[in-house]
Design an enzyme around this catalytic site. Sequence first.
Site, PDB file in Angstrom:
ATOM      1  N   SER A 153       0.852  -1.182   0.000  1.00 45.38           N
ATOM      2  CA  SER A 153       0.000   0.000   0.000  1.00 45.38           C
ATOM      3  C   SER A 153       0.884   1.226   0.000  1.00 45.38           C
ATOM      4  O   SER A 153       2.026   1.178   0.482  1.00 45.38           O
ATOM      5  CB  SER A 153      -0.886   0.011   1.255  1.00 45.38           C
ATOM      6  N   TYR A 167      -2.777  -0.588  10.559  1.00 51.80           N
ATOM      7  CA  TYR A 167      -2.663  -0.897   9.133  1.00 51.80           C
ATOM      8  C   TYR A 167      -1.357  -0.336   8.573  1.00 51.80           C
ATOM      9  O   TYR A 167      -0.605  -1.041   7.879  1.00 51.80           O
ATOM     10  CB  TYR A 167      -3.859  -0.311   8.388  1.00 51.80           C
TER      11      TYR A 167
END
Length: 262
Positions: A153, A167
Amino acid sequence: MSEAPDDPDGSDGSDGRVVVVTGGSAGIGRAAAVAFAAAGLRVVIAARSEERGAEAEREIRARGGEARFVRCDVTSPGQVRDLFARTVELYGRVDHAFNNAGVPGDGRLADLTTEDFDRAFAVNTRGLWLCLREELRLMSAQGGGGSIVNNTSVHGLRTVFPGIGAYVASKHAAVALTRMAAVEHAHEGIRVNAVAPGPVESDMLAASEAAVGGATTWRGLIPSGEIGTPDQVCDVALWLFSPASSYVNGQVIGVDGGFLAT
């Protein structure tokens, strides 16, 4: 008793190469499974959902591709071992992997429960490592060669929003695992890279609306002002599987409409 590999010479219309896609029943993973099969690869779809995994397999086979679904929770070492053992039973080898399974980790660090923090790392980091371990062992035993792509990501390279600390931390760790695996296995001709998507049309993006503003917030941060599509991520992964990227190793490639350049 193990089954003989199905059609090992690729006479089913595939090019003979085998790819395992984790988290392959939905979102980017499902789009990747479909795209890889359309490109001629034999696809093993790994996911927790029996229903959605079977649907993905049927979709690919209805289009003339070759795919099998194998249920797997990447947080379970035993299930991960079984996934790759089953892949070898079916097709005889593993040439590529798209390690895509992931979960969000919403909540400010001071407010997270231990369970929330552990869940993000169990899937996004430890689960990735469990899959990498099996993939690297198999590719090495096959004589080397192969290409692995991890789905990380932009959050693994840059802290974008507050409120998703677990995250972000888990994806930073995923980037580190990518680079270490690339360094440790380059001498065997095994390449390990990552894609780092920005905002992509998905259930996860929709679910982020409450925590960080979702697509609305992202459009103000992306130079193009556009939200990406799963297929745009899959195209980069396919390139990383191909000989055209043979000198690309240990890289994390943003698929983000230019966000990381800002």
